[in-house]
Design a protein around this motif. Structure first.
Motif, PDB file in Angstrom:
ATOM      1  N   ALA B 639      12.543  21.773  91.850  1.00 21.88           N
ATOM      2  CA  ALA B 639      11.553  21.886  90.659  1.00 21.88           C
ATOM      3  C   ALA B 639      10.427  22.621  91.132  1.00 21.88           C
ATOM      4  CB  ALA B 639      11.641  20.465  90.392  1.00 21.88           C
ATOM      5  N   HIS B 640      10.047  23.484  90.170  1.00 22.38           N
ATOM      6  CA  HIS B 640       8.841  24.158  90.761  1.00 22.38           C
ATOM      7  C   HIS B 640       7.631  23.623  89.799  1.00 22.38           C
ATOM      8  CE1 HIS B 640      10.894  26.989  93.255  1.00 22.38           C
ATOM      9  NE2 HIS B 640      11.683  27.275  92.313  1.00 22.38           N
ATOM     10  N   GLU B 641       6.513  23.806  90.527  1.00 24.70           N
ATOM     11  CA  GLU B 641       5.197  23.538  89.695  1.00 24.70           C
ATOM     12  C   GLU B 641       5.015  24.748  88.851  1.00 24.70           C
ATOM     13  OE1 GLU B 641       2.261  21.463  91.885  1.00 24.70           O
ATOM     14  OE2 GLU B 641       3.619  20.224  92.850  1.00 24.70           O
ATOM     15  N   PRO B 642       3.827  24.836  87.832  1.00 22.22           N
ATOM     16  CA  PRO B 642       3.517  26.075  87.241  1.00 22.22           C
ATOM     17  C   PRO B 642       2.994  27.053  88.169  1.00 22.22           C
ATOM     18  CG  PRO B 642       2.807  24.029  86.211  1.00 22.22           C
ATOM     19  CD  PRO B 642       3.542  23.600  87.363  1.00 22.22           C
ATOM     20  N   ALA B 643       2.110  26.679  89.011  1.00 23.80           N
ATOM     21  CA  ALA B 643       1.407  27.724  89.940  1.00 23.80           C
ATOM     22  C   ALA B 643       2.525  28.452  90.802  1.00 23.80           C
ATOM     23  CB  ALA B 643       0.201  26.975  90.694  1.00 23.80           C
ATOM     24  N   GLU B 644       3.538  27.740  91.128  1.00 24.62           N
ATOM     25  CA  GLU B 644       4.488  28.277  91.933  1.00 24.62           C
ATOM     26  C   GLU B 644       5.446  29.284  91.261  1.00 24.62           C
ATOM     27  OE1 GLU B 644       6.478  24.318  93.427  1.00 24.62           O
ATOM     28  OE2 GLU B 644       7.205  25.905  94.831  1.00 24.62           O
ATOM     29  N   ILE B 645       5.651  28.839  89.908  1.00 23.12           N
ATOM     30  CA  ILE B 645       6.460  29.645  89.264  1.00 23.12           C
ATOM     31  C   ILE B 645       5.430  31.032  88.798  1.00 23.12           C
ATOM     32  CG2 ILE B 645       7.386  30.062  86.666  1.00 23.12           C
ATOM     33  CD1 ILE B 645       8.054  27.056  87.002  1.00 23.12           C
ATOM     34  N   PHE B 684      -2.224  28.938  93.354  1.00 18.14           N
ATOM     35  CA  PHE B 684      -1.172  28.291  94.100  1.00 18.14           C
ATOM     36  C   PHE B 684      -2.009  27.359  95.122  1.00 18.14           C
ATOM     37  CE2 PHE B 684       1.215  27.980  97.884  1.00 18.14           C
ATOM     38  CZ  PHE B 684       2.428  27.587  97.370  1.00 18.14           C
ATOM     39  N   PHE B 685      -2.802  27.884  95.831  1.00 19.86           N
ATOM     40  CA  PHE B 685      -3.759  27.038  96.787  1.00 19.86           C
ATOM     41  C   PHE B 685      -4.417  26.039  96.286  1.00 19.86           C
ATOM     42  CE2 PHE B 685      -2.929  30.747  99.959  1.00 19.86           C
ATOM     43  CZ  PHE B 685      -2.366  30.074 100.716  1.00 19.86           C
ATOM     44  N   ASP B 686      -4.955  26.311  95.019  1.00 20.51           N
ATOM     45  CA  ASP B 686      -5.578  25.157  94.453  1.00 20.51           C
ATOM     46  C   ASP B 686      -4.719  24.062  93.891  1.00 20.51           C
ATOM     47  OD1 ASP B 686      -8.065  26.348  94.625  1.00 20.51           O
ATOM     48  OD2 ASP B 686      -8.337  27.321  92.569  1.00 20.51           O
ATOM     49  N   GLN B 687      -3.495  24.330  93.379  1.00 15.46           N
ATOM     50  CA  GLN B 687      -2.953  23.333  92.701  1.00 15.46           C
ATOM     51  C   GLN B 687      -1.597  22.881  93.400  1.00 15.46           C
ATOM     52  OE1 GLN B 687      -2.138  25.307  88.728  1.00 15.46           O
ATOM     53  NE2 GLN B 687      -4.563  25.025  88.341  1.00 15.46           N
TER      54      GLN B 687
END
Lengths: 311, 723
Positions: B639-645, B684-687
């Motif tokens: 499952a991906h987080e939004p920042a990853e996506i 991405f690094f933030d979240q």
């Protein structure tokens, strides 16, 4: 080419006639004789410079005082110009003076010799211009100058530091005058061939022009290179033969011979750049070997007369 | 009058204060002109140090030179040196006997003289103040013995032994005066005194110097201008004026001014004329002959053409005003020029092709055959550069012809006499025998550019020959292991590489260096393989990268950015490479660039820390080009987080864009594509926490960072960028 010289006419009326070529030599002989030099005669072999004379090369070695002056005919095959250049010759004369040890007033003595042959240093611009002398074929070097007279090199002035690879102890002072060039100045001529050889109408060209033409052709075009190569090898071998027999003087003569043969081969353009260095090295080894043998033969006597002296 | 009074007063005051002036003159036989400036510096340095060691600070120092003398005047010296207390640290007080004995020997003290402090022994040496004259008498002789000349000699009877004094030429006399008093010392049998000599011919007698302050004036009265700067000014202005009087312009030459000043104590510039018929000889030859052999200036006429006039510098005020001197110098120059004309005529009796045939007798390098072999290699390469269109608009036949003749002048008489005229003479001879202008120009200029700042050839045939000559040198000297190392570069290959880079960039020549270097190897299969498979290419690549950095430094191109692009491998088209570096440099300066670089470093550090083995990255080799494309997106198992996506989407878009832009050589476009990654990577690094406890998530996130890194590497290896 005719003699120019703005002062030629004026001089004819007010001053004594300039020295002829032969009188100039006589004046130098008288002057250096007065300075305590032996007046020697030319070495009877073909050589590129008066320095090759044993009175210079071999006598520059060792501690004993030695003062000598002589004329040496010089052969520089590559300088030949078929008699067409008024200043370049494949055969010319050097006046050579060697004083060992070098006296402290050598420059003054030299300048007085110029006065003796009629060069006024307040009329002509005499200069000592750096020129470190080196003879790769003799394994010799020294520091000094070329002496300029109104921009022309008239003398090579050298304090020998090494000869045949050996330190000169003591240092000898060597003066090499270019006689033709000096005569051009003294006589106010543009061409060496117009020089007055004597005062009876014989010119330098009368004596040497044809020689220059023929010798230039021979040096550059005709000399058989196989013969020269062969002679070079034989001279080198003979030098070694002499040195094996502990005869430095005849050995050195063969080194002189080899050096001149090398110069002829150069003029014929048959020695490549790479080979050149090895030929020079070969001649240097012969000269060095002769000097070494000369020192070996004399060292004991030198040390007896000059305690503490070492080669 | 007022000023005189004040000076008198100041003089009186300084006597009261005990201030002294010191004069040292070292009279010798003629010092080579080229050594005089260095000798002045050496004298100044040694003198300041010698007095400094005794605690005397020297500030009013003047050093002069003439051909026959080195002189030094130090003003305002104290009459006595100050007392000095010096401590020398010795061994510990419990040190072995030997160490102590050594220290006592060194200091000349006894054990009881030493002072112990914190268990360490010190020697305390008290030097009382002493009269300056004593100090000078003690310090000047070693200064003279220690004086470093570029070349020195022995002379005279003393040279029978081994340790006689060495000087540049025989030392004749020493003047050493402290105010009006002689400083008493002797060096190599020469006692210091006040007697010297004036001009060699105008004032040959002895002169007694009264004091340091009268020295220069007394010499001037004896026709010696002791100040070298004054003599250079006289020559500079006098030569100019002599030319101007004849309606000519002097060809300025400061080196010649200084040299002539080093050859005269009383310089007198004189203008002379030579036979205009000699002007048929190329101007460069006349100039060299006059300058190098005779130290004459030359002149130009109103049209800028070489005039048949010269200016020489005499060392006397001749009794006839200089007419005889000028006439003598004219003759010498005429003799020199007639020699040059002889060479000029002699050389043209044969065509360059005939001269070139003699190159087979000259060794280029013992491992690289003759000059004829080299010329044939260069000819092939030049022809190839033309035929392939690497040098555009270049006729391959002309390129070959020019290359075949480009070294022919090396065997001519003129170049034998004046080696610095190589190329130039070939060009003259080519024109004289009616060869095409392109060929003549190429022969003339093919050594160019020689240094940075030298004109870079642009004529196509010249460019082809010049480039071929230089590529041949680099390739073949590298092949025989003669690459430059440290300070050693006997074949000037660094300069050659700079020449290649300048030719390529200036003319925007598009080719892969590797291909050209392989071509330069010629038919030799073994060499070919060595280049293609061996280390050579990498070494040459690094060598060119280094040279490019040097070459671009002045243009302000960052060296780390050159490394960053070079490191990707496969980029050896110098024009493209530099365009890429320039775009990168602009980008790095923007906020997007700076942040992206920060994001990249963070990602790279994290990957390194985690020991992540990248399936994507092969740095420093051609391999990167052939790597299989990264998976287009997450596989869906995690499952991906939004920042990853967001990052995945951005990468899916940016990576191919950047790649395409690079391929199209649109490097600004490539940078713009990368810029689009800045926001997603920051977010991405933030979240997102990369080190998720779930190993699958962690692996996927590291994989994503690796993809980001690989995308950035489409443009440059950011890990090599500084800051």
């Amino acid at each position: 080419m005719t003699g120019s010289g703005p002062s030629a006419k004026a001089r004819g009326m007010t001053a004594p006639a300039p020295l002829s070529f032969q009188d100039m030599i006589l004046k130098l002989h008288a002057y250096w004789s007065g300075q305590g030099c032996l007046i020697l005669q030319p070495y009877d072999m073909r050589m590129g410079a008066g320095t090759f004379h044993t009175a210079t090369t071999l006598r520059a070695l060792g501690p004993e005082p030695w003062n000598a002056a002589f004329v040496q005919p010089c052969r520089r095959p590559t300088d030949g110009r078929y008699g067409e250049n008024p200043n370049r010759l494949q055969h010319y004369y050097q006046y050579q003076v060697i004083l060992k040890p070098s006296p402290d007033d050598l420059q003054e003595r030299y300048l007085q010799s110029l006065s003796a042959i009629g060069i006024d240093p307040l009329l002509h611009d005499i200069r000592f211009v750096e020129d470190d002398w080196e003879s790769p074929t003799l394994g010799a070097w020294g520091l000094g100058w070329e002496v300029w007279c109104d921009g022309m090199e008239v003398t090579q002035f050298t304090y020998f530091q090494q000869m045949g690879g050996f330190d000169c102890k003591p240092v000898a002072g060597e003066l090499t005058y270019g006689l033709e060039r000096l005569a051009l100045y003294i006589q106010g001529r543009d061409s060496v061939y117009d020089l007055a050889f004597n005062t009876a109408g014989v010119s330098y060209g009368d004596v040497f022009l044809e020689n220059e033409r023929e010798m230039s052709r021979w040096n550059f075009e005709v000399a058989d290179t196989d013969t020269l190569f062969d002679a070079f090898r034989k001279a080198a071998a003979e030098c070694e033969n002499c040195l094996n027999a502990e005869l430095p003087i005849p050995g050195y003569e063969q080194a002189i011979e080899a050096s001149h043969l090398f110069n002829l081969l150069q003029a014929r353009g048959v020695i490549s750049v790479q080979e050149r260095a090895s030929y020079i090295g070969r001649v240097r080894d012969l000269a060095r070997g002769s000097c070494e043998a000369w020192i070996a033969k004399n060292a004991e006597g030198w040390q007896a007369r000059f305690p503490g002296w070492t080669a | 009058m007022d000023r005189e009074e004040r000076r008198g007063l100041a003089g009186a005051l300084s006597r009261v204060d005990g201030v002294s002036d010191f004069l040292l003159e070292l009279l010798s036989e003629e010092i080579p002109a080229r050594m005089q400036a260095g000798a002045r510096e050496e004298l100044e340095r040694l003198f300041i140090r010698a007095l400094g060691d005794a605690g005397v600070v020297v500030d009013g120092l003047t050093v002069w030179s003439t051909p026959r003398r080195l002189a030094l005047v130090a003003r305002g010296l104290p009459a006595r040196t100050a007392a000095v207390r010096e401590e020398i640290k010795g061994p510990r007080d419990n040190a072995p006997e030997q160490a102590l004995a050594g220290f006592l020997r060194k200091t000349g003290l006894a054990r009881e003289d030493l002072v112990a402090r914190d268990g360490v022994l010190f020697a305390v040496i008290e030097k009382p103040g002493r009269p300056l004259a004593d100090l000078l008498a003690k310090t000047i002789p070693p200064l003279i013995r220690r004086f470093a000349w570029p070349k020195s000699m022995r002379w005279g009877a003393a040279s029978r032994g081994t340790d006689s004094l060495r000087w540049v030429r025989p030392l004749q006399g020493i003047v050493a005066l402290l105010d009006g008093e002689v400083v008493d010392f002797t060096v190599a049998g020469i006692a210091a005194g006040r007697m010297t000599r004036g001009h060699r011919f105008h004032a040959p007698g002895a002169i007694s110097i009264a004091s340091p302050s009268s020295y220069a004036a007394q010499l001037r009265a004896a026709h010696v201008l002791v100040d070298h700067a004054e003599r250079t000014a006289i020559i500079r202005d006098g030569a100019r004026a002599a030319a101007a009087r004849e309606g000519l312009a002097l060809v300025e030459d400061e080196g010649l001014v200084v040299e002539n000043a080093g050859l005269s104590e009383w310089p007198v510039p004189l203008l002379g004329r030579f036979d205009p018929a000699f002007l048929e000889v190329p101007a460069e030859v006349i100039q060299l002959t006059a300058r190098i052999n005779q130290k004459y200036f030359i002149c130009r006429d109103a049209s800028g053409a070489l005039a048949s006039a010269f200016v020489c510098t005499a060392n006397i005020m001749a009794s006839d005003g200089g007419a005889v001197i000028v006439e003598g110098n004219r003759k010498v120059l005429a003799a020199r020029l007639s020699d040059a004309r002889f060479f000029w005529q002699q050389d043209r009796r044969h065509t360059l092709a005939v001269h070139a045939a003699r190159l087979s007798r000259i060794t280029f390098h013992e491992k690289l055959g003759t000059l004829a072999d080299k010329v044939e290699r260069v000819a092939k390469l030049a022809e190839w550069l033309a035929r392939e269109g690497i040098v555009p608009n270049c006729d391959p036949a002309l390129a070959r012809q020019a290359a075949e003749l480009c070294k022919a002048d090396l065997v001519t008489e003129m170049v034998g006499e004046f080696p610095e005229l190589q190329g130039l003479m070939g060009g003259y001879y080519a024109r004289a025998e009616g060869l095409p202008a392109e060929v003549a120009d190429a022969i003339c200029d093919h050594y160019k550019p020689v240094g940075q700042g030298d004109a870079v050839p642009t004529a196509p045939v010249t460019v082809a020959v010049s480039l071929a000559d230089k590529l041949d040198n680099i390739t073949h000297f590298f092949l025989i292991d003669e690459a430059p190392t440290g300070s050693k570069d006997p074949f000037a290959l660094r300069r050659t590489a700079l020449g290649i880079i300048s030719l390529v960039l200036h003319n925007k020549l598009r080719f892969r260096m590797e291909v050209a270097l392989i071509q330069a190897c010629g038919d030799d299969l073994e060499k070919f393989e060595k280049v293609f498979f061996g280390e050579l290419e990498k070494r040459l690549g690094a060598f060119f990268a280094d040279r490019l950095k040097v070459q671009q430094r002045e243009a302000g191109v960052r060296h780390d950015l050159i490394d960053a692009v070079f490191a990707l491998g496969g980029e050896d088209d110098l024009v493209r490479l530099l365009a890429r570096v320039r775009a990168l440099q602009s980008f790095i300066a923007t906020p997007d660039g700076t942040n992206l670089l920060a994001g990249y470093k963070r990602a790279a550090n994290m990957l390194k820390k985690e020991g992540f083995a990248s399936p994507l990255l092969h740095t420093g080799g051609r391999g990167a080009e052939g790597a299989s494309p990264p998976p287009a997106s997450g596989s869906g198992e995690v499952a991906h987080e939004p920042a990853e996506i967001a990052l995945i989407v951005a990468l899916d878009e940016a990576a191919p864009k950047a790649e395409a832009a690079v391929a199209a050589e649109d490097f600004e476009g490539a940078m713009t594509a990368l810029a689009a990654l800045r926001a997603p990577i920051d977010t991405f690094f933030d979240q997102v926490t990369v080190n998720d406890p779930d190993p699958a998530k962690r692996a996927a996130r590291l994989g994503l960072l690796d993809r980001f890194r690989a995308a950035v590497h489409k443009v440059a290896d950011f890990s090599l960028i500084e800051g």
